[in-house]
Every structure is written in structure tokens, then in C-alpha cells.
Design a protein around this motif. Structure first.
Motif, PDB file in Angstrom:
ATOM      1  N   ALA A  13       0.834  -1.200   0.000  1.00 48.71           N
ATOM      2  CA  ALA A  13       0.000   0.000   0.000  1.00 48.71           C
ATOM      3  C   ALA A  13       0.872   1.255   0.000  1.00 48.71           C
ATOM      4  CB  ALA A  13      -0.919  -0.004   1.220  1.00 48.71           C
ATOM      5  N   TRP A  14       1.933   1.239   0.784  1.00 46.91           N
ATOM      6  CA  TRP A  14       2.856   2.388   0.838  1.00 46.91           C
ATOM      7  C   TRP A  14       3.437   2.655  -0.552  1.00 46.91           C
ATOM      8  CZ3 TRP A  14       7.860   3.900  -0.022  1.00 46.91           C
ATOM      9  CH2 TRP A  14       8.342   5.001   0.673  1.00 46.91           C
ATOM     10  N   LEU A  15       3.882   1.610  -1.216  1.00 41.38           N
ATOM     11  CA  LEU A  15       4.442   1.764  -2.560  1.00 41.38           C
ATOM     12  C   LEU A  15       3.374   2.181  -3.564  1.00 41.38           C
ATOM     13  CD1 LEU A  15       6.801  -1.346  -2.551  1.00 41.38           C
ATOM     14  CD2 LEU A  15       7.536   1.042  -2.651  1.00 41.38           C
ATOM     15  N   GLY A  16       2.169   1.662  -3.388  1.00 42.50           N
ATOM     16  CA  GLY A  16       1.101   1.979  -4.315  1.00 42.50           C
ATOM     17  C   GLY A  16       0.715   3.441  -4.337  1.00 42.50           C
ATOM     18  N   GLU A  17       1.064   4.178  -3.290  1.00 44.96           N
ATOM     19  CA  GLU A  17       0.741   5.597  -3.205  1.00 44.96           C
ATOM     20  C   GLU A  17       1.865   6.502  -3.723  1.00 44.96           C
ATOM     21  OE1 GLU A  17       0.043   5.992   0.941  1.00 44.96           O
ATOM     22  OE2 GLU A  17      -1.950   5.044   0.874  1.00 44.96           O
ATOM     23  N   ARG A  18       2.915   5.926  -4.300  1.00 46.58           N
ATOM     24  CA  ARG A  18       4.094   6.727  -4.601  1.00 46.58           C
ATOM     25  C   ARG A  18       4.496   6.738  -6.077  1.00 46.58           C
ATOM     26  NH1 ARG A  18       3.569   6.157   0.462  1.00 46.58           N
ATOM     27  NH2 ARG A  18       4.488   7.704   1.872  1.00 46.58           N
ATOM     28  N   GLY A 365      13.645  -5.209 -12.835  1.00 46.56           N
ATOM     29  CA  GLY A 365      13.257  -3.815 -12.917  1.00 46.56           C
ATOM     30  C   GLY A 365      11.957  -3.627 -13.671  1.00 46.56           C
ATOM     31  N   PRO A 366      11.497  -2.381 -13.782  1.00 46.48           N
ATOM     32  CA  PRO A 366      10.299  -2.099 -14.583  1.00 46.48           C
ATOM     33  C   PRO A 366      10.508  -2.524 -16.032  1.00 46.48           C
ATOM     34  CG  PRO A 366      10.964  -0.179 -13.298  1.00 46.48           C
ATOM     35  CD  PRO A 366      12.075  -1.167 -13.196  1.00 46.48           C
ATOM     36  N   VAL A 384       5.176   0.967 -10.442  1.00 46.14           N
ATOM     37  CA  VAL A 384       4.700   0.600  -9.108  1.00 46.14           C
ATOM     38  C   VAL A 384       4.588  -0.916  -8.943  1.00 46.14           C
ATOM     39  CG1 VAL A 384       2.738   0.718  -7.527  1.00 46.14           C
ATOM     40  CG2 VAL A 384       3.605   2.800  -8.611  1.00 46.14           C
ATOM     41  N   PRO A 385       3.985  -1.663  -9.898  1.00 44.01           N
ATOM     42  CA  PRO A 385       3.940  -3.122  -9.725  1.00 44.01           C
ATOM     43  C   PRO A 385       5.316  -3.769  -9.615  1.00 44.01           C
ATOM     44  CG  PRO A 385       2.391  -2.437 -11.417  1.00 44.01           C
ATOM     45  CD  PRO A 385       3.212  -1.233 -11.080  1.00 44.01           C
ATOM     46  N   ALA A 386       6.312  -3.232 -10.330  1.00 45.19           N
ATOM     47  CA  ALA A 386       7.662  -3.786 -10.217  1.00 45.19           C
ATOM     48  C   ALA A 386       8.202  -3.589  -8.813  1.00 45.19           C
ATOM     49  CB  ALA A 386       8.579  -3.142 -11.244  1.00 45.19           C
TER      50      ALA A 386
END
Length: 402
Positions: A13-18, A365-366, A384-386
Motif C-alpha cells: 500500500a505504501w508503494l502503491g501511493e508513490r 526492474g520495470p 509501481v507493480p515492479a
């Protein structure tokens, strides 16, 4: 299990907001000139990452070099570690491009793809690694120390960084190298949610051949000269002819130069040679064959010498790396991403870590493509998914008790 599930949910969730913060860091890195031979530029890119790490609570160590860019090591300790060996996130910030490239074509976004020098290879990977480390610093939940080692000279064979990489690998429990992942042929990430990482890599040797001739006035004393350029010219087709695609061997004369003036028989010449191979036996055989061509005169009165400037070792799959792959693939599936693996002729620092016996997974990586060209791109939808996939893979590896 509930505690671990909760920790994974907090991290993702933290990463999903960035997303926008990730893009901002990517823009800053891409617009920071960092060709391999530009120490000042590579160090400026390192300073960008060091500031980010320090602002997010990681301990930063700068490992200096006088010729190449400094290496940056960021560390996050773990109070709940079940194993003191760290998980190592590996990446390089140097690019292949000439000085001034970001000014000529700065970071841009078109149709959810980012463009710019090094955007995929591999500044996008550095961004997700940095944010994964920041996520653990902010949220906790990691059962191992975490180290992010960012090097400065991968594109030229890691002449400074190789011993640092090897030493870090000997201390680590595993390595994730965030070189760009790829789109399987015929797919689109936004439509198919598919990506391909690396199952293995060739080894590579970068060589320089120096040719010495005998100068003479090209109009008055032509017969007294021995042209180093002509000697080199005879040898280029023979060197290229060593390529054996079926065996996985390629030889490329990628750079040439030489001569004094147009009216002088060339007293010197040079070329640089790229060798790619699959096995150590092939390496030994090919170096011997290349040396024989280079150092046997094709023009009377000339001499030549071959030197190795840098090299990579092959990345070979092991049972332990297959375990890493399965963990990563399962983590990606949770975000609807289908991961496959393929063998590539490209080299990377991951070969050095695998050669130390450290389980290594490369190209996490992405999604990106067209590296080393003006068309290099990164799929922003994969950013973000990566990061989330890498974070979950790191957590699940760290939670294992071997």
C-alpha cells in the motif's frame, strides 16, 4: 501468517501511493548526465540517490574511486532478522551515452512511456530499489538486513566496482538485480500484464587491439612505409568471421581509429572488440583465436598487441536461483502479472554475484526496451507493480529459514 500478510499489505500500500514520487526521482536521475567515463556526472547521480536514502532513514556509505564514479552503499538494519546475511539490491547508474545527452533529449513522457538516456537501463530499476528500501524503512516488516549497492561503471565492464560487487555477494543471502525486464514478443504491458526476466546471460570480454606500423611520406617514400591501418583492415573480416551464432558466440569490432595524416602511411591504428560467449571453455578458445588474428602480421613490417579492458562472466541458473524465480513469479502473480524468463546475450553485474555462489535473480526492474538507443523507453504502468513485486519477493526470501 497474519502478521506477515499485514506487513505485506502495508508495504504494497505504501508503494502503491508513490507513483508520482517515483516518476519525480526517475526524472531527476535521467536528467543527471552519467556516462560511464564522466566521473563527475556519475557522482552527481550518486548524490541524488544518497540524498534520497538519507531522507528515508538508510545509512549511506560512499566508496570512492579516483577514475570512475564512486559506489554508493545504503543499508537498512533489521532488529527481527532471522539471518544476519543481508538481501542485496544491485544496480548501476552509469549509461552508454556521450556527455550532454540529457540536455539534447531530456526525460519525457509520451502515452505512458518515459523516454530519456538510461531511463530503462537502468535508472528505472534504481528507482524501484530505492523506494523498496524506503518502504521497509517506513513500514518495517523485513526479517533481514537490506543493502542497496549502486555502482558506477557497469557499462564498461565494472573495472572499479567488480571487487565491491563480489565482496557484497559473498556476504549476502541473495541478490536482486533490477536491470529492466522485457515485454514478451507481441505483448503490451498495459493490455497483457506480462513481463520477461532473465534466466541466464552470456559472458562478455571487451578488448583493445593496438597496431603499430612504419610511417613514410605517402607520395615520396610510399614503399618504405608499413600501414597499421591496412593491417587492421585485413583483420576485421577475419575477426568478425569468428562469430558462431549456433554456438552462442559473437565477435564484434565496434570501434576503430588510427593514422597520422592523409599523406602519411599510417604509423598506428586501433580497434575495440566485443566477444560474447556461453561457457568458460568458449572464452579461452575465442581469446586465443582473436589474439592469433590480431598479433599475426597481415602487412610486413607491422606489429600488434591485444589487451583485455574489462569483462563479465556468464550468469548461469542454479537450483537456488530457480527458488528465487519461483518466489518472484508468485509475488508478481498477486498483481496479475505473468512472469516468464529468457536467456539473453546481454551481460550484467549479476554474473559476478552468481559466480560467488550467491543466488541471483536478474532483470527485476520495470518493463523497458530499446536500451542503448535514442528510442529507449520505460513502461510507466509497470513502475509501481515492479516495486511491489520486488518488495514482496524480498520479504518472502527474508522470511525463509534455510
Amino acid at each position: 501468517m497474519t502478521d506477515r500478510t499485514d506487513a505485506e499489505a502495508r508495504i504494497t500500500a505504501w508503494l502503491g501511493e508513490r507513483r508520482e514520487a517515483m516518476i519525480a526521482l526517475l526524472r531527476e536521475l535521467v536528467d543527471t548526465d552519467s556516462g560511464s567515463h564522466d566521473k563527475a556526472g556519475v557522482d552527481r547521480a550518486g548524490a541524488v540517490l544518497a540524498r534520497f536514502h538519507e531522507a528515508n532513514g538508510l545509512a549511506v556509505e560512499v566508496m570512492p574511486d579516483t577514475r570512475y564514479g564512486d559506489a554508493i552503499r545504503a543499508t537498512l538494519a533489521s532488529e527481527s532478522a532471522n539471518d544476519r546475511r543481508p538481501v542485496l539490491l544491485l544496480g548501476h547508474r552509469d549509461t552508454v551515452f556521450p556527455q550532454g545527452e540529457p540536455q539534447r533529449r531530456p526525460f519525457t513522457i509520451r502515452e505512458d512511456r518515459a523516454y530519456g538516456p538510461g531511463v530503462a537501463d537502468m535508472k528505472g530499476g534504481l528507482v524501484i530499489e530505492a523506494f523498496v528500501a524506503a518502504a521497509f524503512a517506513a513500514c518495517g516488516g523485513l526479517d533481514a538486513p537490506l543493502v542497496m549497492l549502486t555502482t558506477s561503471d557497469e557499462e564498461i565492464g565494472s573495472p572499479f566496482s567488480r571487487p565491491l560487487i563480489e565482496a557484497a555477494a559473498r556476504e549476502a543471502r541473495c541478490v536482486f538485480n533490477a536491470e529492466p525486464s522485457r515485454l514478451p514478443v507481441g505483448s503490451e504491458f498495459g493490455r497483457d500484464r506480462r513481463q520477461s526476466i532473465t534466466s541466464g546471460r552470456k559472458g562478455g570480454v571487451f578488448m583493445r587491439a593496438q597496431f603499430t606500423g612504419r610511417p613514410a611520406h605517402s607520395g615520396v617514400n610510399y614503399e618504405k612505409g608499413a600501414s597499421a591501418i591496412v593491417d587492421l583492415g585485413h583483420k576485421i573480416p577475419r575477426l568478425q568471421g569468428l562469430t558462431d551464432l549456433d554456438a552462442g558466440i559473437t565477435v564484434n569490432v565496434g570501434l576503430i581509429g588510427g593514422g597520422q595524416t592523409v599523406n602519411t602511411i599510417a604509423p598506428d591504428a586501433w580497434c575495440e572488440i566485443d566477444l560474447r560467449y556461453r561457457t568458460p571453455t568458449q572464452r579461452a578458445q575465442m581469446i586465443e583465436a582473436i589474439r592469433a588474428i590480431v598479433e599475426t602480421p597481415a602487412v610486413a613490417g607491422t606489429t600488434a598487441a591485444l589487451t583485455v579492458k574489462g569483462e563479465f562472466v556468464p550468469l548461469e541458473q542454479t537450483p537456488d536461483s530457480l527458488v528465487l524465480y519461483d518466489i518472484y513469479r508468485e509475488a508478481a502473480a498477486g498483481f496479475g502479472i505473468a512472469v516468464t524468463a529468457e536467456y539473453t546475450g546481454g551481460c550484467a553485474d549479476s554474473g559476478f554475484t552468481a559466480a560467488q555462489g550467491c543466488p541471483t535473480l536478474c532483470s527485476v526492474g520495470p518493463v523497458g526496451g530499446m536500451a542503448h538507443t535514442p528510442d529507449e523507453f520505460l513502461e510507466l504502468e509497470s513502475l509501481v507493480p515492479a516495486a511491489q513485486t520486488l518488495a514482496l519477493a524480498v520479504m518472502r526470501v527474508a522470511a525463509r529459514v534455510d
